[in-house]
Design a protein around this motif. Structure first.
Motif, mmCIF file in Angstrom:
data_model
loop_
_atom_site.group_PDB
_atom_site.id
_atom_site.type_symbol
_atom_site.label_atom_id
_atom_site.label_comp_id
_atom_site.label_asym_id
_atom_site.label_seq_id
_atom_site.Cartn_x
_atom_site.Cartn_y
_atom_site.Cartn_z
ATOM 1 N N SER A 676 -2.735 -2.768 -5.823
ATOM 2 C CA SER A 676 -1.941 -1.928 -6.731
ATOM 3 C C SER A 676 -2.043 -2.430 -8.165
ATOM 4 C CB SER A 676 -0.474 -1.912 -6.287
ATOM 5 O OG SER A 676 -0.332 -1.294 -5.024
ATOM 6 N N LEU A 681 -1.180 0.386 -11.126
ATOM 7 C CA LEU A 681 -0.134 1.282 -10.635
ATOM 8 C C LEU A 681 1.266 0.723 -10.842
ATOM 9 C CD1 LEU A 681 -1.828 2.246 -7.242
ATOM 10 C CD2 LEU A 681 -1.692 3.660 -9.314
ATOM 11 N N ASN A 752 3.179 7.525 -9.229
ATOM 12 C CA ASN A 752 2.353 6.508 -8.556
ATOM 13 C C ASN A 752 2.955 6.008 -7.249
ATOM 14 O OD1 ASN A 752 0.424 6.580 -10.599
ATOM 15 N ND2 ASN A 752 1.463 4.993 -11.801
ATOM 16 N N ARG A 755 0.906 6.523 -3.873
ATOM 17 C CA ARG A 755 -0.299 5.706 -3.773
ATOM 18 C C ARG A 755 0.038 4.237 -3.533
ATOM 19 N NH1 ARG A 755 -5.128 4.588 -1.864
ATOM 20 N NH2 ARG A 755 -6.411 3.323 -3.281
#
Length: 792
Positions: A676, A681, A752, A755
């Motif tokens: 990440s 993110l 985000n 994800r």
């Protein structure tokens, strides 16, 4: 399986072998031929003497028949003579494994001439020598040498065929005794004349299957009958192990220069050695040199080294594995930080004429703890009484954490053994104590063992190597760790280094009280690398500091194995550390520790990104594995308040003890979060340690934003509910102390979230959406927890 074993012999060595073999769960019955007063119990017992058979070659076929009739699965010969006479080959013909060499390999004890020639052929260090079978030639040779010599009857002479003259005249007389007067019989048909070497003598007993071998701790024997090593030679009046004269460095040299070339050379010469190779070694100013080989266990070395085997070492399995050429298939371990001493009690007059038949009494009720009595020259009369039946009658052995204590304990046991005209030396281990005393006040006497420290480094090297990663040299023992950033894939122009240092806190006290040390090493790594990842950094290297009053190698290595596990979990290399032994600084059994982690982050990826945060950003929580390393002063106080032992059943998890439940290590979140971070993110991260959610989340936020956390969004783990209720802890207090089931908080833009969840769930993380950021009103705290009433 139920393994029946036949032990051959009747001395103290055989009693010690039987004692250790009897502890094996795999053993059915042990037959001892002929045995002594301490071995055979009765025909119904696990150990049975076979006095009707002796070990002369004329009885070998009867022994083979006995083995077949009693379903013997392993034969363990004790003395050397049956081995030289070929007893192993007799049993091999009927398919019974023997822990002992063939007759061809037994020549290493059967002929000193053969052994010396073997050493010369394989470049094994030994004294200068010459062999003679002609008396006149030997006599002429003695006149030519310009150094002191030792004369050895070539064959077996019951350990007494070695003469040490001090003058040329005495040397000529000794040669006459061996080759003309034939005092040692056929053993004197030929003679070895070798250079007399000076130095401490040690014995190494090596278990071998012909390929693989294992060295037992070095022992030092006392051959002379009189104190201060005076008087006639004997079979051995006492021994101690490990002998301090053999340092770890010296043992490594002995192994590489003597033991390995010996085992390998025997195999190369088509004489693969199966059994125990006894190597007598002298520690000269020019290095260790071989004095002799024996092809069996020594006496009293056996009574000394066998009690040093770990309790879980199954000697029957070890012997069988060696006999079947698979020694590497079994576990063979030595007790750490343990010494052993044996004191032999002899009949008055030994080694010359002595009486037999005197009654022996043993006050077993008053034998000190960790002492053992091994019979040698004893017999059991028809009325059940034990009587003397030999020169070296019986021995007392003891183990302890120091040599001084082992010696003292052995002599306490000696006082529990009585018979008429008993004699024993009162100075066993005097050489070790004299050497220690003559060196003045040593670092070891001050409480610091450099040898222990070196042994610890050797023990943990494999753990350290297991953490290796690109850029790191995971080999310890120097003065620092080296890391190559470029080798790890970082652009030096675009990289920042980030460092963190931390400890474990009072959680260590529970580890020390419960003797569980392999989890707190993980905690140490976790507390550091989790603090690196919250800055967007990838951990690269780790160094640990371990400080204690007295170094216990097992405790320290258990701890470092945990550190290595933590490094593997986080992907960083353990490149070094410091072990500090500080007597007086820490109580016995206690230690403290600290760690330092260094990571790297690209300049554009450093967290938190405070300028990008805004109201509406989502807070994701990653599940903790329990208490982590937070609030253990409170943890210990509540447990004390409830009157619980750490050995008690864990109140919130019946599958664990309380110690195991509280010592569950801190979860490491590094590898799960890096994807990440690399996809950019995340806006920020908060590692939830001391201070809980309410104090740790605000550290990652700008001053104008507040974290609103909803505790109804995840289930509070039972451990926190138990402590809250057991200690009647106020809710405000518990929220500032424990992580309450959330070990890491992520600050993420709404778009985000899906994800990030996907990446984390792929990494087997449990993710909760626990709240969001809102605009903070003036005077308000940086974090507010909703739905936190009625927690417990």
């Amino acid at each position: 399986m139920s393994l029946n074993i036949l032990v051959l012999g009747n001395g103290g060595r055989e009693h010690a072998l039987v004692w250790k073999l009897e502890q094996s769960k795999s053993v059915g019955k042990i037959y001892v031929c002929p045995g002594n007063g301490g071995t055979g119990k009765d025909s119904e017992g696990k150990i049975v003497n076979v006095p009707e058979l002796n070990l002369s070659p004329s009885n070998f076929e009867k022994l083979a028949q006995f083995a077949s009739q009693h379903e013997i699965g392993l034969v363990v010969p004790g003395p050397e003579q049956p081995l030289v006479d070929g007893i192993s080959d007799v049993f091999a013909k009927i398919g019974v494994p023997v822990f002992g060499p063939s007759a061809k390999a037994a020549v290493f004890e059967g002929s000193k001439t053969f052994s010396k020639d073997f050493m010369a052929r394989h470049n094994i260090p030994t004294a200068r020598y010459a062999n003679f079978s002609n008396y006149d030639e030997a006599k002429k040779y003695l006149d030519t040498v310009d150094y002191n010599v030792v004369l050895k009857a070539d064959g077996i002479a019951a350990g007494k065929g070695v003469l040490i003259p001090t003058t040329k005249e005495e040397a000529q007389e000794a040669l006459k005794v061996i080759m003309v007067e034939r005092q040692f019989g056929a053993a004197g048909d030929s003679v070895v004349i070798e250079e007399f070497l000076e130095g401490d003598e040690i014995s190494i007993l090596t278990l071998s299957d012909g390929y693989i071998y294992f060295n037992l701790p070095p022992a030092q024997d006392h051959k002379r009958i009189g104190e201060n090593d005076t008087g006639l030679n004997t079979g051995g009046m006492g021994a101690y192990a490990p002998a301090p004269a053999a340092s770890p460095k010296l043992l490594k040299e002995i192994d590489s220069e003597i033991i390995k070339p010996s085992i390998d050379g025997m195999r190369k010469d088509r004489l693969p050695f199966v059994g125990v190779l006894f190597t007598g070694i002298i520690l000269t100013k020019d290095g260790p040199k071989v004095l002799e080989y024996n092809v069996r266990f020594g006496d009293p070395e056996t009574q000394t080294v066998l009690p040093l085997l770990s309790d879980d070492t199954d000697l029957a399995e070890v012997f069988l594995a060696a006999a079947e050429h698979r020694l590497d298939s079994v576990s063979l371990k030595i007790k750490e930080n343990t010494f052993a001493t044996t004191v032999v009690l002899a009949a008055g007059g030994y080694p010359e004429s002595y009486a037999k038949g005197d009654e022996i009494t043993i006050d077993r009720d008053n034998l000190p703890q960790n002492t053992f009595v091994f019979h040698a020259g004893t017999a059991k009369r028809a009325d059940g009484k034990i009587v003397t039946a030999g020169g070296r009658v019986i021995a007392a052995s003891a183990v302890a954490s120091t040599l001084r204590e082992a010696v003292d304990r052995a002599y306490e046991a000696v006082e529990c053994i009585k018979f008429q005209n008993r004699y024993f030396r009162k100075d066993i281990a005097h050489r070790a104590f004299k050497a220690a005393k003559s060196s003045g006040i040593t670092y070891a006497e001050a409480g610091v063992s450099v040898d222990n420290g070196n042994a610890f480094v050797q023990k943990i090297k494999n753990n350290v190597k297991s953490t290796s990663r690109p850029g790191a040299d995971s080999d310890i023992g120097g003065f620092g760790g080296v890391f190559d950033l470029k080798g790890a894939g970082f652009n030096l122009d675009d990289t920042l280094l980030v460092a963190a240092t931390d400890g474990v806190g009072t959680k260590l006290m529970i580890a020390q009280e419960s003797n569980i040390h392999d989890t707190v090493g993980i905690d140490l790594v976790a507390m550091n690398v989790n603090d690196l990842v919250v800055q967007g950094a990838e951990p690269l290297l780790f160094l640990d500091y371990f400080a204690t009053g007295a170094l216990d190698i097992k405790i320290a290595s258990d701890f470092v194995s945990g550190v290595a596990d933590g490094c593997i979990q986080s992907g960083c290399a353990l490149v070094g550390g410091e072990t500090s032994e500080m007597p007086g600084m820490y109580p016995a059994g206690h230690y403290d520790t600290n760690g330092t982690a260094v990571g790297a982050v690209r300049k554009g990826d450093i967290l938190p990104k405070i300028e990008d945060m805004e109201a509406g950003n989502v807070l994701l929580g990653l599940a903790s594995d329990g208490l982590h390393s937070n609030g253990f002063s409170l943890v210990r106080k509540v447990i004390e308040h409830k009157g619980l032992s750490y050995a008690s059943e864990c109140p919130w998890d019946s599958s664990k003890t309380l110690a195991e439940g509280t010592l569950v290590p801190t979860r490491i979140y590094v590898k799960q979060l890096l994807p990440s971070i690399k996809e950019k993110l995340l806006l920020g991260l908060a590692h939830i340690t001391g201070g809980g959610l309410v104090e740790n989340i605000p550290r990652a936020l700008p001053s104008h934003l507040q974290a609103k956390v909803d505790m109804s969004t995840w289930t509070i783990p039972p451990v926190f509910k138990w402590f809250g209720k057991a200690g009647d802890i106020p809710v405000d207090d518990i929220l500032k102390t424990f992580n309450m089931g959330i070990g890491m908080v992520l600050i993420v833009k709404k778009e985000n979230v899906s994800r990030v969840k996907e990446l984390l769930e792929e990494a087997n993380e449990t993710v909760f959406e626990i709240g969001s950021l809102v605009t903070k009103e003036e005077g308000q705290p940086g974090c507010v927890i909703d739905n936190c009433l009625n927690l417990y």
